[in-house]
Design a protein around this motif. Sequence first.
Motif, PDB file in Angstrom:
ATOM      1  N   TYR A   1       0.845  -1.203   0.000  1.00 40.48           N
ATOM      2  CA  TYR A   1       0.000   0.000   0.000  1.00 40.48           C
ATOM      3  C   TYR A   1       0.878   1.250   0.000  1.00 40.48           C
ATOM      4  N   LEU A   2       0.367   2.285  -0.624  1.00 41.84           N
ATOM      5  CA  LEU A   2       1.062   3.564  -0.560  1.00 41.84           C
ATOM      6  C   LEU A   2       0.405   4.368   0.558  1.00 41.84           C
ATOM      7  N   VAL A   3       1.200   4.773   1.521  1.00 39.44           N
ATOM      8  CA  VAL A   3       0.620   5.455   2.681  1.00 39.44           C
ATOM      9  C   VAL A   3       1.254   6.832   2.872  1.00 39.44           C
ATOM     10  N   GLY A   4       0.738   7.538   3.854  1.00 33.01           N
ATOM     11  CA  GLY A   4       1.229   8.890   4.129  1.00 33.01           C
ATOM     12  C   GLY A   4       0.393   9.913   3.378  1.00 33.01           C
ATOM     13  N   PHE A   5       0.538  11.172   3.739  1.00 28.24           N
ATOM     14  CA  PHE A   5      -0.293  12.229   3.152  1.00 28.24           C
ATOM     15  C   PHE A   5      -0.119  12.309   1.636  1.00 28.24           C
ATOM     16  N   TRP A   6       1.145  12.167   1.172  1.00 27.90           N
ATOM     17  CA  TRP A   6       1.402  12.260  -0.269  1.00 27.90           C
ATOM     18  C   TRP A   6       1.426  10.889  -0.940  1.00 27.90           C
ATOM     19  N   ARG A   7       1.111   9.850  -0.160  1.00 19.35           N
ATOM     20  CA  ARG A   7       1.075   8.476  -0.676  1.00 19.35           C
ATOM     21  C   ARG A   7       2.396   8.086  -1.334  1.00 19.35           C
ATOM     22  N   LYS A   8       3.475   8.469  -0.696  1.00 16.60           N
ATOM     23  CA  LYS A   8       4.777   8.173  -1.281  1.00 16.60           C
ATOM     24  C   LYS A   8       5.476   7.025  -0.555  1.00 16.60           C
ATOM     25  N   ARG A   9       5.083   6.774   0.695  1.00 18.29           N
ATOM     26  CA  ARG A   9       5.733   5.722   1.475  1.00 18.29           C
ATOM     27  C   ARG A   9       5.043   4.390   1.170  1.00 18.29           C
ATOM     28  N   ARG A  10       5.860   3.364   0.911  1.00 24.42           N
ATOM     29  CA  ARG A  10       5.284   2.045   0.597  1.00 24.42           C
ATOM     30  C   ARG A  10       5.208   1.218   1.868  1.00 24.42           C
ATOM     31  N   LYS A  11       4.061   0.538   2.034  1.00 27.43           N
ATOM     32  CA  LYS A  11       3.919  -0.336   3.200  1.00 27.43           C
ATOM     33  C   LYS A  11       3.564  -1.728   2.692  1.00 27.43           C
ATOM     34  N   LEU A  12       4.449  -2.667   2.989  1.00 24.89           N
ATOM     35  CA  LEU A  12       4.232  -4.032   2.497  1.00 24.89           C
ATOM     36  C   LEU A  12       3.249  -4.751   3.418  1.00 24.89           C
ATOM     37  N   ALA A  13       2.106  -5.128   2.898  1.00 26.34           N
ATOM     38  CA  ALA A  13       1.137  -5.868   3.712  1.00 26.34           C
ATOM     39  C   ALA A  13       1.362  -7.370   3.530  1.00 26.34           C
ATOM     40  N   LEU A  14       1.865  -7.729   2.354  1.00 22.10           N
ATOM     41  CA  LEU A  14       2.123  -9.154   2.088  1.00 22.10           C
ATOM     42  C   LEU A  14       3.327  -9.267   1.175  1.00 22.10           C
ATOM     43  N   ARG A  15       4.356  -9.963   1.667  1.00 17.76           N
ATOM     44  CA  ARG A  15       5.529 -10.218   0.824  1.00 17.76           C
ATOM     45  C   ARG A  15       5.171 -11.336  -0.131  1.00 17.76           C
ATOM     46  N   PRO A  16       5.882 -11.474  -1.251  1.00 16.66           N
ATOM     47  CA  PRO A  16       5.504 -12.494  -2.237  1.00 16.66           C
ATOM     48  C   PRO A  16       5.203 -13.846  -1.576  1.00 16.66           C
ATOM     49  N   LEU A  17       3.949 -14.280  -1.741  1.00 19.25           N
ATOM     50  CA  LEU A  17       3.482 -15.498  -1.066  1.00 19.25           C
ATOM     51  C   LEU A  17       3.282 -16.614  -2.078  1.00 19.25           C
ATOM     52  N   ARG A  18       3.906 -17.748  -1.828  1.00 22.91           N
ATOM     53  CA  ARG A  18       3.747 -18.916  -2.702  1.00 22.91           C
ATOM     54  C   ARG A  18       3.233 -20.049  -1.819  1.00 22.91           C
ATOM     55  N   LEU A  19       2.058 -20.559  -2.167  1.00 19.39           N
ATOM     56  CA  LEU A  19       1.420 -21.557  -1.302  1.00 19.39           C
ATOM     57  C   LEU A  19       0.426 -22.374  -2.126  1.00 19.39           C
TER      58      LEU A  19
ATOM     59  N   PHE B   1      -6.932 -26.322   5.806  1.00 22.46           N
ATOM     60  CA  PHE B   1      -5.665 -25.617   5.965  1.00 22.46           C
ATOM     61  C   PHE B   1      -5.831 -24.449   6.929  1.00 22.46           C
ATOM     62  N   GLY B   2      -4.969 -24.381   7.906  1.00 26.56           N
ATOM     63  CA  GLY B   2      -5.027 -23.289   8.882  1.00 26.56           C
ATOM     64  C   GLY B   2      -3.964 -22.251   8.580  1.00 26.56           C
ATOM     65  N   PHE B   3      -4.371 -21.016   8.510  1.00 32.33           N
ATOM     66  CA  PHE B   3      -3.448 -19.926   8.219  1.00 32.33           C
ATOM     67  C   PHE B   3      -3.245 -19.187   9.534  1.00 32.33           C
ATOM     68  N   LEU B   4      -2.086 -19.391  10.133  1.00 35.87           N
ATOM     69  CA  LEU B   4      -1.873 -18.893  11.488  1.00 35.87           C
ATOM     70  C   LEU B   4      -0.953 -17.684  11.518  1.00 35.87           C
ATOM     71  N   GLY B   5      -1.221 -16.846  12.469  1.00 30.84           N
ATOM     72  CA  GLY B   5      -0.337 -15.687  12.635  1.00 30.84           C
ATOM     73  C   GLY B   5      -0.955 -14.720  13.616  1.00 30.84           C
ATOM     74  N   PRO B   6      -0.121 -13.870  14.223  1.00 27.33           N
ATOM     75  CA  PRO B   6      -0.682 -12.886  15.161  1.00 27.33           C
ATOM     76  C   PRO B   6      -1.521 -11.842  14.417  1.00 27.33           C
ATOM     77  N   ASN B   7      -2.199 -11.000  15.167  1.00 23.70           N
ATOM     78  CA  ASN B   7      -3.002  -9.948  14.527  1.00 23.70           C
ATOM     79  C   ASN B   7      -2.097  -9.044  13.698  1.00 23.70           C
ATOM     80  N   GLY B   8      -2.568  -8.702  12.499  1.00 24.07           N
ATOM     81  CA  GLY B   8      -1.790  -7.811  11.640  1.00 24.07           C
ATOM     82  C   GLY B   8      -0.693  -8.523  10.871  1.00 24.07           C
ATOM     83  N   ALA B   9      -0.736  -9.839  10.840  1.00 24.15           N
ATOM     84  CA  ALA B   9       0.346 -10.601  10.188  1.00 24.15           C
ATOM     85  C   ALA B   9       0.217 -10.635   8.668  1.00 24.15           C
TER      86      ALA B   9
END
Lengths: 322, 263
Positions: free
Chosen positions: A13-31, A39-47
């Motif tokens: 996602y592009l975040v910040g007021f000018w949408r210039k900062r990149r925020k990775l919500a998911l790194r390349p996922l292969r599954l 199948f259980g997809f486990l992880g803490p909140n915000g994972a």
Amino acid sequence: MAAIEILDLEKCYLVGFWRKRRKLALRPLRLTIEEGEVFGFLGPNGAGKTTTLKLLMGLVFPTAGSARILGMDMDDPRVKSQIGFLPEQPYFYDHLSARELLNYFGQLSGVPAKGRSARVEQMLARVGLSDSAGMQLRKFSKGMLQRVGLAQAILHDPKLVFLDEPMSGLDPMGRREVRDLIQQLRHEGKTVFFSTHILSDAEALCDRVGIIHQGELRGVGAIAELTSERQGKIEIIFHAQKVPAGLTSLGAEARVSGDMVNAVLPEGQQDAALEVLRRDGLKLISLTPVRSSLEEYYIQKLRPTDVQREVRQEDDRKGVGV
Amino acid sequence: MNSGGMNSRIGYIAFNTFREAVRDRVLYNLIAFALLLSGAAILVGEISIDIERLVVVNLGLTAVSLFGVVIAIFIGIGLVSKEIDKRTLYTVLSRPVRRWEFVVGKFFGLTGTLVVNTFLMAIGVFLALLYVAHKFEKMDVWVLVALYFIVLQFLIVCALALFFSSFSTPLMSAVFSFALFVIGSLAEDLRGFARITHGVGGWVATAIAYLVPNFSALNVISQVAHGDPVPGRLILYNTVYALLYSAMAISGAVLIFQRRNLK
């Protein structure tokens, strides 16, 4: 055939007021999830669990990568008639009753008019809501809404069901019922992909689990294998009022509970420990090898490896946050 | 399971939108309208001489228009954004429903609500007319045309509210929609101003005058209140204009919504 094939799916996602900062919500996922698998997809909140599900549902669009669902491209409109989805903490049209909502969703899913009402009633009964079927959803408790959510997810008899935190907000009885429902789906040959942060639920239900943390898949494994791995230790339980001195000298970690002692010690000391018990005339109750638990696997996978730390530092330098 | 037709899915979404509006007591505005109109009719019947019809048609149709525009804006801006905020959209879009079908279905649902609302208000206007004039006259048929134009206005306002809400906050969408309604109601004056202005200012004024929806052409209230007929050509032009303008606004809303991440 694989039910789900995720090919390097990535979301940034592009975040910040000018949408210039990149925020990775998911790194390349292969599954890959096989048909008929739970199948259980486990992880803490915000994972990144919900992000993955939203990508697969077409609610958000990937920055890179793709996925195939039931052999079709995830953008193929035909996919949607064969999958069911329960979002996290679902909220529905509160002006409708449970019966009207299911009927509406049945219409949108293409459930034929003939037999739709019967199917709706069947689903209401299956989640234990027959008595409240005519009540407006605004009067429903969180647990009841979760049940409606489950009913709408399986209403059109999908081959593949995605459940995002299906046990959240439920009391112990409700959680038990959801567990039973997932077991039933497994027996009906459905593929179930569910996200959770409650490990006991995953351990009880899943064939395989994947662990995700900070947008990155840290590990995938079959529950049976993960929990059968020996740790090189044994657990001995025997009748005694106190821990024998001979056992402590063998390096045992022991605790007394009533007239029983529970001691864990290295596997190599098994014969010596039994000799101590025989010499002191103590009655052995059980001797079992200590196996890994899902919790240990989970915690181990959540710790970043040196390589992951380096990748993260590299990202920080480039200004990509997670 | 059969996949269901595109038209039927739009129809189901439209019906659900209509049902939601009715259950959220949107039609309660009719009570306020009925009170306003009956009060006015009684008052006018007592004090005015020979202008009862003029006053009742003017007041009645203006109230129909304003009540409807307020509903169109305030429901229109929440049609899609409310579903995103409340996450009701997730379970809809995880079904074989395309995003454009959802937007179009919501639009039809709201315009359907407004058509029913206007129909019920129109009955009120004619009852008030009957009360003050004691009989219907041939020229009252033009009141129906004015009501039809008001419905066309609602189509445009709904489409604009939906368009603004596809990229803006509900508050800003309401402000934009209402501002466009006010400016559009002065479109003819704006076009006149553009004609007498020269240079860059003239270009800008002309562009704005033709870009904003021409609500003044859709307002024939004063004309029909005086019993003047509405030319058939204007009915045709206004119909085509309103349909095209709404279609463009809806297309814009769809284009934006298609690419939107539902976080």
